[in-house]
Design a protein around this motif. Structure first.
Motif, short mmCIF file in Angstrom:
data_model
loop_
_atom_site.label_atom_id
_atom_site.label_comp_id
_atom_site.label_asym_id
_atom_site.label_seq_id
_atom_site.Cartn_x
_atom_site.Cartn_y
_atom_site.Cartn_z
N ARG A 35 0.84 -1.20 0.00
CA ARG A 35 0.00 0.00 0.00
C ARG A 35 0.87 1.24 0.00
N SER B 228 2.67 1.47 6.84
CA SER B 228 1.51 0.69 6.38
C SER B 228 1.88 -0.78 6.55
N VAL C 278 -0.76 4.16 9.00
CA VAL C 278 -1.77 4.37 7.96
C VAL C 278 -2.76 3.21 7.98
N HIS D 116 -5.99 0.63 7.01
CA HIS D 116 -6.22 -0.29 5.89
C HIS D 116 -7.66 -0.16 5.42
#
Length: 278
Positions: free
Chosen positions: A35, A111, A176, A178
């Motif tokens: 990501r 991430s 971050v 999901h």
């Protein structure tokens, strides 16, 4: 260098950290999985095979903030890979991502977690290959597997954040979130999900994000929600989608951010950074 120092000083001022400004090394280091790498089908065939592209959100965050950065995010990365390195696509070894950190690092984004729990496998019963209603909402085995994987994840995310804080004690750390892929209904062939199963899929991502948010809280880091702002931009949203679905379209990898998605993920991160920490 003066511009770099000014940008770093501004970032530290917003974060409330009273530390000296370094004159060397990247201001911002991006850690994590695909990501953050923003891979295409072709980008994984070059370099270290981690698939990083300029369309990924770290590049856009750095450009918006006007700071130097280094992304070591890698396709397939797990929490253990961030700490100990990985063999990306089984081709060549990749060093531990945390080796990119230093005491002078001012910003870290992370991430992670999706590959630890193998999220696509966990909710696969919600997406029957032939379409229709998978009735995963009634699948007790799936719910047991989700509970098991999410139950083990907090300790792993905590390990990563502890090491990030140890190596970069003054950095502003952003975890971050999901999700964001799916909305209130499916759309073949991009998402063979029934509307009846959509709440079950949403609940899975909510639970997953709770793990990430709580780990961020324990580490004194910050959490950026992606799934909420992505409503209306799921894989069924046509030109407005932030994520590609299960059907290959163009060079973006399936179940990964589109360039528009990465742009908006970066926007959400920058908006968080520009607000004083609570």
């Amino acid at each position: 260098m003066k511009l770099l120092v000014s940008a770093l000083a501004a970032l530290l001022l917003v974060s409330g950290a009273g530390v000296a400004v370094a004159d060397s090394g990247p201001v911002y280091v991006a850690l994590g999985d695909s990501r953050a790498a923003g891979p295409t089908w072709t980008s994984v065939l070059s370099g270290d095979n981690c698939g990083r592209t300029p369309d990924a959100y770290p590049a856009k965050v750095a450009a918006e903030l006007g700071v130097s950065y280094r992304s070591v995010a890698c396709v397939g990365a797990t929490t253990d890979d961030v700490l100990h390195g990985q063999r990306a696509l089984a081709i060549r070894p990749v060093p531990p991502q945390v080796d990119a950190l230093s005491p002078d690092t001012a910003l870290v984004t992370l991430s992670i977690g999706g590959n630890d729990i193998k999220w696509t496998n966990l909710i696969a019963p919600c997406f029957p290959l032939v379409g229709g209603d998978g009735k995963c909402r009634e699948n007790s085995a799936m719910q047991k597997a989700i509970a098991t994987q999410l139950g083990a994840l907090p300790a792993e995310v905590d390990r990563v954040l502890t090491e990030v804080r140890r190596r970069s004690p003054h950095a502003r750390i952003v975890v971050v979130g999901h999700g964001g892929y799916y909305g209130t209904h499916g759309c073949a062939p991009d998402a063979n999900m029934s509307a009846a199963d959509a709440p079950t899929v949403a609940d899975f991502f909510a639970r997953f994000n709770n793990v990430l948010r709580e780990s961020a809280d324990r580490a004194g880091a910050e959490y950026v929600d992606i799934a909420g702002p992505a409503r209306g931009h799921d894989v069924c949203a046509g030109a407005q989608k932030w994520f590609l679905g299960d059907f290959p379209r163009g060079n973006t990898q399936t179940r990964h951010p589109t360039p528009l998605g990465s742009e908006n993920m970066a926007r959400l991160i920058v908006e968080k950074l520009r607000r004083p920490r609570s």
